[in-house]
Write an enzyme that holds these catalytic residues in place. Structure first.
Site, PDB file in Angstrom:
ATOM      1  N   GLY A   1       1.491   4.729   3.473  1.00  0.00           N
ATOM      2  CA  GLY A   1       2.583   3.911   2.955  1.00  0.00           C
ATOM      3  C   GLY A   1       3.591   4.727   2.176  1.00  0.00           C
TER       4      GLY A   1
ATOM      5  N   GLY B 128      -0.873   7.709   0.339  1.00  0.00           N
ATOM      6  CA  GLY B 128      -1.242   7.744   1.755  1.00  0.00           C
ATOM      7  C   GLY B 128      -0.099   7.473   2.715  1.00  0.00           C
TER       8      GLY B 128
ATOM      9  N   GLY C 168       0.823  -1.205   0.000  1.00  0.00           N
ATOM     10  CA  GLY C 168       0.000   0.000   0.000  1.00  0.00           C
ATOM     11  C   GLY C 168       0.854   1.250   0.000  1.00  0.00           C
TER      12      GLY C 168
ATOM     13  N   TYR D  67     -14.899  -4.037   7.399  1.00  0.00           N
ATOM     14  CA  TYR D  67     -13.580  -3.403   7.473  1.00  0.00           C
ATOM     15  C   TYR D  67     -13.037  -3.456   8.895  1.00  0.00           C
ATOM     16  CZ  TYR D  67      -9.992   0.204   7.177  1.00  0.00           C
ATOM     17  OH  TYR D  67      -8.801   0.893   7.243  1.00  0.00           O
TER      18      TYR D  67
END
Length: 271
Positions: A17, A15, A11, A163
């Site tokens: 990552g 963002g 990822g 989630y």
């Protein structure tokens, strides 16, 4: 952990990552970026290269909704890096409606948990003496997880609870990895409410772009970095970190028994 260590971040094309990859590259770490979208991944590689003053990062495109791509990623890492010092299992996705992957798993649980569980297992020997960090979230009071029913039926599927369940699984995975793999320091991490594109393919995309109280990916990544750079003796194997602390987790879910059951159920799901 010394500079020049090898850190793999899933990822990493945007963002938290990507911000973590840039900060680590600036400190001299060897960073390997994993992303799902080729266009974003290519742009992220350029940014990390610049942050590392021209040092070339590693990169690999993989979609965790396809276990063949997770296995291909593991093969690339094993062929390329003699030792992996840190694996950051950061990729995450919110899926708006129930969907099965080509592997037969519900998409949320595969993208957020099973894919990283598989990758970590395939890299286990290469991670000896290293670290695994799972990006989770601070568990909601009403979070539920049933290791015997990871694939929530379509008629009972709800995006946010699904989630939350997978993020609880990330915490339990780190807890059980600490017991089964004592030569790997395994932890989970709450990044805070971060302005990212995690909800781009859902109705939550406006919240994660515009809510005024969200923190930046750079600030969240800076809070993660001590889990990578601090001496191992200063950290708790199996610990869940939020804001640099170890908050108390509810014993309703976060127990050694449930962690072990989840591990066994995850192995069955991947068999």
């Amino acid at each position: 952990m010394q500079d020049h260590a090898t850190v793999v971040i899933t990822g990493a094309s945007s963002g938290i990552g990507l911000a973590a990859a840039e900060q680590l590259a600036a400190r001299g770490f060897r960073v390997v970026l994993v992303g799902r979208t080729e266009r974003r991944l290519n742009a992220a590689v350029d940014r990390v290269r610049a942050a590392g003053q021209g040092r070339e990062p590693g990169w690999f495109r993989a979609d965790f909704e396809r276990l063949t791509e997770v296995r291909a990623l593991a093969g690339y890492l094993l062929d390329t890096y003699p030792h992996i010092d840190v694996l950051v299992n950061n990729a995450g996705r919110r899926v708006l409606s129930h969907r099965l992957t080509e592997d037969g798993n519900e998409a949320t649980v595969q993208a957020n948990h099973l894919g990283h569980f598989l990758l970590s297992g395939l890299l286990r020997d290469r991670l000896r003496g290293g670290r695994i960090i799972n990006t989770a979230v601070r568990p909601a009071a009403n979070v539920r997880i049933d290791p015997d029913e990871l694939n929530i039926p379509a008629e009972r599927y709800r995006s946010v609870p699904a989630y939350q369940m997978t993020k609880a699984a990330n915490i339990l995975f780190a807890m059980e990895a600490a017991r089964r793999w004592p030569d790997v320091l395994s932890m989970s991490f709450h990044p805070g409410l971060v302005r990212t594109n995690i909800g781009d393919d859902t109705a939550l995309r406006y919240f994660f772009r515009y809510a005024p109280f969200l923190i930046s990916p750079e600030r969240s990544a800076a809070a993660m970095l001590p889990l990578i750079t601090s001496p191992a003796g200063d950290l708790r194997n199996g610990g869940f970190y939020a804001g640099g602390r170890l908050p108390r987790l509810t014993r309703r879910i976060f127990t050694p028994e449930i962690a072990a059951r989840l591990w066994d159920a995850s192995e069955r799901a991947l068999a």
